[in-house]
Design an enzyme around this catalytic site. Sequence first.
Site, mmCIF file in Angstrom:
data_model
loop_
_atom_site.group_PDB
_atom_site.id
_atom_site.type_symbol
_atom_site.label_atom_id
_atom_site.label_comp_id
_atom_site.label_asym_id
_atom_site.label_seq_id
_atom_site.Cartn_x
_atom_site.Cartn_y
_atom_site.Cartn_z
ATOM 1 N N ARG A 98 0.493 -1.561 -0.035
ATOM 2 C CA ARG A 98 0.505 -0.310 0.149
ATOM 3 C C ARG A 98 0.670 1.045 -0.061
ATOM 4 N NH1 ARG A 98 -1.466 1.513 4.882
ATOM 5 N NH2 ARG A 98 -2.113 -0.225 5.337
ATOM 6 N N TYR A 118 -17.338 18.208 -13.377
ATOM 7 C CA TYR A 118 -18.016 16.718 -14.046
ATOM 8 C C TYR A 118 -18.156 16.288 -12.763
ATOM 9 C CZ TYR A 118 -17.754 11.424 -12.839
ATOM 10 O OH TYR A 118 -18.369 9.570 -12.859
ATOM 11 N N ASP A 153 -8.431 19.354 -12.621
ATOM 12 C CA ASP A 153 -8.378 18.418 -13.303
ATOM 13 C C ASP A 153 -8.001 19.096 -14.719
ATOM 14 O OD1 ASP A 153 -9.751 16.828 -14.511
ATOM 15 O OD2 ASP A 153 -11.041 16.302 -12.792
ATOM 16 N N LYS A 200 -9.333 8.025 -18.635
ATOM 17 C CA LYS A 200 -9.510 8.588 -20.028
ATOM 18 C C LYS A 200 -8.301 8.949 -20.859
ATOM 19 C CE LYS A 200 -13.722 9.016 -17.634
ATOM 20 N NZ LYS A 200 -13.528 9.191 -16.576
HETATM 21 C C1 LIG Z 1 -13.312 16.160 -16.082
HETATM 22 C C2 LIG Z 1 -13.129 14.141 -14.793
HETATM 23 N N1 LIG Z 1 -12.875 14.364 -13.846
HETATM 24 C C3 LIG Z 1 -12.378 13.227 -12.981
HETATM 25 C C4 LIG Z 1 -13.431 12.081 -13.521
HETATM 26 C C5 LIG Z 1 -13.812 11.141 -12.626
HETATM 27 O O1 LIG Z 1 -13.068 9.959 -12.884
HETATM 28 P P1 LIG Z 1 -12.626 7.524 -12.554
HETATM 29 O O2 LIG Z 1 -14.192 7.481 -13.211
HETATM 30 O O3 LIG Z 1 -11.497 7.237 -12.953
HETATM 31 O O4 LIG Z 1 -13.352 8.231 -10.976
HETATM 32 C C6 LIG Z 1 -14.101 12.205 -14.324
HETATM 33 C C7 LIG Z 1 -14.863 10.806 -14.964
HETATM 34 O O5 LIG Z 1 -15.584 10.898 -16.037
HETATM 35 C C8 LIG Z 1 -14.246 13.043 -15.314
HETATM 36 O O6 LIG Z 1 -14.119 13.650 -16.698
#
Ligand SMILES: Cc1ncc(COP(=O)(O)O)c(C=O)c1O
Length: 381
Positions: free
Chosen positions: A46, A98, A170, A195
């Site tokens: 971990r 998101y 982000d 992604k």
């Molecule tokens: C811009 C963005 N940030 C964070 C996330 C969250 O990521 P995860 O689905 O890997 O938890 C997403 C998911 O679609 C996203 O589009």
Amino acid sequence: MGFSTDAIHAGQEPDPATGAVSVPIYQTSTYAQTELGRDKGFDYARSINPTRLALERSLAALEGGKSAFAFSSGMAAITTVMMLLKAGDHVISSANTYGGTYRLFVHIFQQFGISFSFVDTSRTEQIRHALRPETRLVYVETPTNPMMEITDLEAVVVICRERNLISVCDNTFMSPFLQRPLALGFDIVVHSTTKFINGHSDSVGGAIITARPEHGERIGFAQNSAGAILGPMDSFLVLRGIKTLGVRMQRHDANGRALAALLADHPRVGQVYYPGLPDHPGHEIAVRQMDGFGAMIALDLGSLEAARAFLNGLRIFTLAESLGGVESLACHPASMTHAAVPQEDRQRMGLTDGLARLSVGIEDLEDLEEDVERGLAAMKS
Ligand SMILES: Cc1ncc(COP(=O)(O)O)c(C=O)c1O
């Protein structure tokens, strides 16, 4: 070193134990200690794992950070960033993030006494107006999911430096190939590596990359304490994906630009949201702070029925949540990715029931153009 050289080599040196050119999957939970109180730098998986460590070094190099940390999902990474805060602190966040990020902030972190102001961060003055004495962190997504709003990252840095606030971006939609917020003065970048970074729709993961050593130390402590780490198999997959990030993003970007132009000119399509279009309100900032416009496009088709016909009419674009894979995906944000956002908030940000979102893959452009035409033709005139 150039981006793709780093993508292939940084953190991915041949394995010191065997010389293996591809970083091995160290599928172990613990490590033999040579004697009491002495180990080889690895004690418990971990806390540290060589495959994950290679990925973390790679991500730090690509984003230009001091340190990086890999998590079991993008949401786990964002959760861990919020562990820099305490009860009573206030956060200013992009209103259009998101949907899962919004849900985490409102339904989990508000319970712990952290308060949030959701503002249109593409209008920097709205950040200034939301400032409070207890504000500690500014959280921006740019471009936003799904409205593709662009926030001026350097302008946010000015505010955060004046007020000693932690700046978090982000960077999921752009990947470090197209945008590097740390180079513009941001403190922290988060990613859903699910992604573009992994890029093959076969792993869920997340990452935090930090510029300042004090944040790195605290995030490392939180990663180990809360334990939402990325496993060795997924770390291997993401490392493998990263090797082609440069070439994939070039192709994503080229396909994205071409499809956005086709849609913008199409009589059946209303508003097209893509920062590469000259009439996009954030276009000039995008040109300044991004190295391309990416592969995410939102398009307003006027009604739920029209969006449904379009999405159901596609054959190559797969109707699915998620984005950033080599294969083209399409979704309906209001009922899928952003269902957690209250309807009135969705309306306010232009996220209508007629909005569709495309994640343009790296297939042959002509096939994608034909597919989009097929979807549009399926809409009743
Ligand atoms: C811009 C963005 N940030 C964070 C996330 C969250 O990521 P995860 O689905 O890997 O938890 C997403 C998911 O679609 C996203 O589009």
